[in-house]
Design a protein around this motif. Structure first.
Motif, PDB file in Angstrom:
ATOM      1  N   VAL A   1       0.972  -1.067  -0.009  1.00  0.00           N
ATOM      2  CA  VAL A   1       0.123  -0.053  -0.108  1.00  0.00           C
ATOM      3  C   VAL A   1       0.948   1.257  -0.175  1.00  0.00           C
ATOM      4  O   VAL A   1       0.442   2.109  -0.598  1.00  0.00           O
ATOM      5  CB  VAL A   1      -0.908   0.009   1.365  1.00  0.00           C
ATOM      6  N   LYS A   2       1.794   1.289   0.655  1.00  0.00           N
ATOM      7  CA  LYS A   2       3.057   2.288   0.853  1.00  0.00           C
ATOM      8  C   LYS A   2       3.265   2.459  -0.477  1.00  0.00           C
ATOM      9  O   LYS A   2       3.727   3.528  -1.133  1.00  0.00           O
ATOM     10  CB  LYS A   2       4.018   1.967   1.656  1.00  0.00           C
ATOM     11  N   GLY A   3       4.131   1.273  -1.187  1.00  0.00           N
ATOM     12  CA  GLY A   3       4.568   1.392  -2.480  1.00  0.00           C
ATOM     13  C   GLY A   3       3.652   2.031  -3.689  1.00  0.00           C
ATOM     14  O   GLY A   3       3.965   3.012  -4.552  1.00  0.00           O
ATOM     15  N   ALA A   4       2.069   1.799  -3.410  1.00  0.00           N
ATOM     16  CA  ALA A   4       1.051   2.372  -4.345  1.00  0.00           C
ATOM     17  C   ALA A   4       0.902   3.939  -3.935  1.00  0.00           C
ATOM     18  O   ALA A   4      -0.124   4.385  -4.640  1.00  0.00           O
ATOM     19  CB  ALA A   4      -0.022   1.508  -4.125  1.00  0.00           C
ATOM     20  N   GLY A   5       1.605   4.499  -3.132  1.00  0.00           N
ATOM     21  CA  GLY A   5       1.261   5.867  -2.709  1.00  0.00           C
ATOM     22  C   GLY A   5       0.714   6.414  -1.474  1.00  0.00           C
ATOM     23  O   GLY A   5       0.897   7.246  -1.108  1.00  0.00           O
ATOM     24  N   ALA A   6       0.602   5.469  -0.536  1.00  0.00           N
ATOM     25  CA  ALA A   6      -0.010   5.655   0.805  1.00  0.00           C
ATOM     26  C   ALA A   6       1.204   6.227   1.664  1.00  0.00           C
ATOM     27  O   ALA A   6       2.203   6.039   1.343  1.00  0.00           O
ATOM     28  CB  ALA A   6      -0.657   4.655   1.399  1.00  0.00           C
ATOM     29  N   ASP A   7       0.710   7.191   2.755  1.00  0.00           N
ATOM     30  CA  ASP A   7       1.623   7.522   3.278  1.00  0.00           C
ATOM     31  C   ASP A   7       1.780   6.583   4.927  1.00  0.00           C
ATOM     32  O   ASP A   7       1.145   6.855   5.511  1.00  0.00           O
ATOM     33  CB  ASP A   7       1.649   9.053   3.860  1.00  0.00           C
ATOM     34  N   VAL A   8       2.786   5.782   4.651  1.00  0.00           N
ATOM     35  CA  VAL A   8       2.793   4.710   5.802  1.00  0.00           C
ATOM     36  C   VAL A   8       4.095   4.982   6.227  1.00  0.00           C
ATOM     37  O   VAL A   8       5.238   4.843   5.654  1.00  0.00           O
ATOM     38  CB  VAL A   8       2.691   3.378   5.203  1.00  0.00           C
ATOM     39  N   ARG A   9       4.135   5.064   7.691  1.00  0.00           N
ATOM     40  CA  ARG A   9       5.346   5.399   8.314  1.00  0.00           C
ATOM     41  C   ARG A   9       5.643   4.415   9.202  1.00  0.00           C
ATOM     42  O   ARG A   9       4.818   4.252  10.191  1.00  0.00           O
ATOM     43  CB  ARG A   9       5.438   6.881   8.888  1.00  0.00           C
ATOM     44  N   VAL A  10       6.821   3.996   9.547  1.00  0.00           N
ATOM     45  CA  VAL A  10       7.264   3.137  10.458  1.00  0.00           C
ATOM     46  C   VAL A  10       7.970   3.882  11.591  1.00  0.00           C
ATOM     47  O   VAL A  10       8.674   4.833  11.694  1.00  0.00           O
ATOM     48  CB  VAL A  10       8.712   2.081   9.976  1.00  0.00           C
ATOM     49  N   VAL A  11       7.394   3.554  12.952  1.00  0.00           N
ATOM     50  CA  VAL A  11       7.757   4.320  14.036  1.00  0.00           C
ATOM     51  C   VAL A  11       8.264   3.274  15.125  1.00  0.00           C
ATOM     52  O   VAL A  11       7.893   2.206  15.099  1.00  0.00           O
ATOM     53  CB  VAL A  11       6.504   5.101  14.773  1.00  0.00           C
ATOM     54  N   TYR A  12       9.042   3.591  15.908  1.00  0.00           N
ATOM     55  CA  TYR A  12       9.819   2.796  17.034  1.00  0.00           C
ATOM     56  C   TYR A  12       9.018   2.895  18.133  1.00  0.00           C
ATOM     57  O   TYR A  12       8.695   2.041  18.939  1.00  0.00           O
ATOM     58  CB  TYR A  12      11.303   3.571  17.234  1.00  0.00           C
ATOM     59  N   SER A  13       8.158   3.978  18.433  1.00  0.00           N
ATOM     60  CA  SER A  13       7.248   4.250  19.658  1.00  0.00           C
ATOM     61  C   SER A  13       6.184   4.871  19.435  1.00  0.00           C
ATOM     62  O   SER A  13       6.049   5.584  18.471  1.00  0.00           O
ATOM     63  CB  SER A  13       8.166   4.919  20.775  1.00  0.00           C
ATOM     64  N   PRO A  14       5.101   4.728  20.028  1.00  0.00           N
ATOM     65  CA  PRO A  14       3.753   5.390  19.649  1.00  0.00           C
ATOM     66  C   PRO A  14       3.802   6.703  19.955  1.00  0.00           C
ATOM     67  O   PRO A  14       3.481   7.632  19.122  1.00  0.00           O
ATOM     68  CB  PRO A  14       2.563   4.673  20.852  1.00  0.00           C
ATOM     69  N   LEU A  15       4.906   7.447  20.470  1.00  0.00           N
ATOM     70  CA  LEU A  15       5.019   8.684  21.097  1.00  0.00           C
ATOM     71  C   LEU A  15       5.687   9.319  19.644  1.00  0.00           C
ATOM     72  O   LEU A  15       5.353  10.594  19.434  1.00  0.00           O
ATOM     73  CB  LEU A  15       6.251   9.129  22.146  1.00  0.00           C
ATOM     74  N   ASP A  16       6.500   8.750  18.966  1.00  0.00           N
ATOM     75  CA  ASP A  16       6.779   9.211  17.488  1.00  0.00           C
ATOM     76  C   ASP A  16       5.376   9.527  16.772  1.00  0.00           C
ATOM     77  O   ASP A  16       5.528  10.603  15.981  1.00  0.00           O
ATOM     78  CB  ASP A  16       7.674   8.127  16.749  1.00  0.00           C
ATOM     79  N   ALA A  17       4.486   8.724  16.855  1.00  0.00           N
ATOM     80  CA  ALA A  17       3.078   8.879  15.966  1.00  0.00           C
ATOM     81  C   ALA A  17       2.580  10.145  16.645  1.00  0.00           C
ATOM     82  O   ALA A  17       2.001  11.056  15.651  1.00  0.00           O
ATOM     83  CB  ALA A  17       2.291   7.734  16.053  1.00  0.00           C
ATOM     84  N   LEU A  18       2.678  10.336  17.715  1.00  0.00           N
ATOM     85  CA  LEU A  18       2.178  11.698  18.567  1.00  0.00           C
ATOM     86  C   LEU A  18       2.849  13.006  17.841  1.00  0.00           C
ATOM     87  O   LEU A  18       2.186  13.881  17.552  1.00  0.00           O
ATOM     88  CB  LEU A  18       2.189  11.906  20.064  1.00  0.00           C
TER      89      LEU A  18
END
Ligand code: SF4
Lengths: 92, 366
Positions: free
Chosen positions: B105-122
């Motif tokens: 899905v990321k390859g098809a253009g979606a903005d998918v990001r890998v985070v190490y901690s949920p605080l990174d997502a915040l």
């Protein structure tokens, strides 16, 4: 996800009211949330999962476990090793 | 590294294994619940060190593996939405959904990001106020405190563009489901040390006595695991069924009380489907009513999902300990870590991946 290694607290700081720490994992330093270990201090070791410290390592129990192994006739040298390392970290 | 190398020594491991060999008189089947322990057992060849007849059955404790297909499909649908930044732990990216995985899905253009901690997502949510930031909150009791704190902070900071797709699972109900399953072979459990450092183990004695099954709280290093096995074997040989703590340097009976308080506030118990296994009553956490505004399932309309599991994959049998990974016909053929058919081939904590990566291709390589 659940393989956590112990990290050593090097510095404690505050980020918008949340207690945070710089923890050293065998040379790699990471920012870790300390909200769940309010009593931890610099020099202590903690188990960290996905950026949060969830348990402080109890030095006495660690030595006791190694002593149990020793009593099984297994590893006197393990205790010596741990003591040496403690001396090293006390010196540094 | 302190508290690590002392618990990894090979010579001492062999001596502990010899001690187990000295006390064992009969075959025993022991389940390590946690996928982290499965990985450690296979990587370090602990199963091969054990005396004949002492068999390790690998449990369902890999959070990546048991996250239900429906949740993966919902994740894929949300991630594909315009204006969404979808954040996940890295090991979820290759988990197969019904058709795609997050990586594709990321390859098809979606903005998918890998985070190490949920605080990174915040932080990503704070930095992108015009975008919807969704975090895939999965895992056992170990990752739950982190995810709970993230959503608690989001509420405190009125971060309205942050939400979580929650699929948490709990260990004690899974242990009971395994003991209740017809044909169960498990005679003793190594309880997952890091789950217990959050929850403590006060709830285990009633399980141990109800099912007459020894439970030993166990760590992750080779010597920790061997010590856990030594203690359950001793109990089994003596006909005992108690709870012991073989990981005292990290786990206390009460667990982390500060974390439990936040968990009770943020999460509520729910029935949960475990991928490959089925629904286990009250075996999961969802967001509590006070936090429903942050529930991605409420925020995004992803209701009409029909799931499709690979017919070849037998990961359910692997997760229940009914077969070993190399008993699956697709193992190492249609299914490899590069092109996995099931989630147990994706995660490093999955039994299929561990068997593949450490060359256990047949029974004789036990
Ligand atoms: S080897 Fe692949 S197909 Fe077979 S059970 Fe494991 S994940 Fe499923």
């Amino acid at each position: 996800m659940c393989l956590a290694v112990p990290g050593r607290v090097e510095r404690i700081y505050d980020a918008d009211g949340t207690p945070m720490g710089k923890l050293n994992f065998g040379g790699v330093v990471k920012d870790v949330c300390l909200a769940y270990l309010p009593d931890i201090g610099v020099g202590d070791y903690a188990i960290v999962h996905v950026g949060f410290a969830i348990s402080q390592i109890d030095e006495r129990s660690a030595l006791e476990t190694l002593r149990t192994f020793a009593e099984l006739g297994i590893l006197q040298e393990g205790l010596d090793e741990l003591r040496e390392k403690q001396d090293e970290s006390a010196e540094s | 590294m302190k508290y690590l190398s002392e618990f990894r020594d090979g010579r001492r491991a062999r001596m502990l294994a010899a001690e187990i060999g000295r006390i064992v008189t009969r075959p025993w089947s022991i389940m390590e619940v946690c996928g982290g322990q499965t990985h450690s057992i296979i990587r370090n060849g602990i199963d091969q060190l054990l005396p004949n007849g002492v068999e390790m059955i690998h449990g369902p404790g890999c959070p990546v593996c048991v996250t239900p297909l429906e949740v993966i499909d919902k994740a894929l649908a949300i991630a594909a939405l315009r204006n969404v930044i979808f954040c996940s732990f890295g090991d979820m990216l290759r988990v197969p959904g019904s058709r795609d995985d997050l990586f594709k899905v990321k390859g098809a253009g979606a903005d998918v990001r890998v985070v190490y901690s949920p605080l990174d997502a915040l932080k990503i949510a704070r930095d992108n106020p015009a975008r919807e930031v969704v975090f895939l909150a999965i895992g056992f009791e170990t990752t739950a405190p982190a995810n709970a704190m993230a959503v608690k902070l989001a509420k405190q900071q009125s971060l309205e563009n942050f939400s979580m797709l929650v699929s948490h699972v709990l260990v004690p109900p899974a242990i009971e489901a395994i003991m209740n399953a017809p044909g169960n072979r498990v005679q003793a459990f190594l309880a997952a040390g890091h789950v217990c450092c959050v929850t403590g183990y006060a709830s285990y004695p009633s399980i141990a006595s109800r099912y007459r099954v020894p439970i030993v709280v166990t760590g992750f290093e080779p010597l920790d695991i061997l010590e856990g096995i030594r203690r359950v074997v001793r109990q089994l040989e003596l006909g005992e069924a108690r709870v012991e703590n073989a990981y005292e340097r990290v786990v206390t009976e009460a667990g982390n009380v500060a974390a439990q308080k936040v968990l009770r506030e943020v999460f509520a118990e729910t029935d949960r489907t475990w991928r490959g296994i089925g629904t286990i009553p009250r075996s999961g956490w969802r967001l509590s009513d006070a936090y429903l505004d942050f529930d991605a399932e409420h925020r995004f309309d992803v209701a009409d999902i029909t799931t499709h599991e690979s017919p070849l994959c037998r990961s359910g049998d692997v997760l229940k300990g009914a077969i070993k990974p190399h008993d699956c016909a697709a193992f190492g053929k249609e299914c490899t870590p590069r092109s996995p058919l099931g989630a147990t081939m994706v995660s490093s904590e999955g039994a299929c991946a561990a068997y593949f990566n450490y060359g256990r291709f047949s029974r004789s390589e036990r």
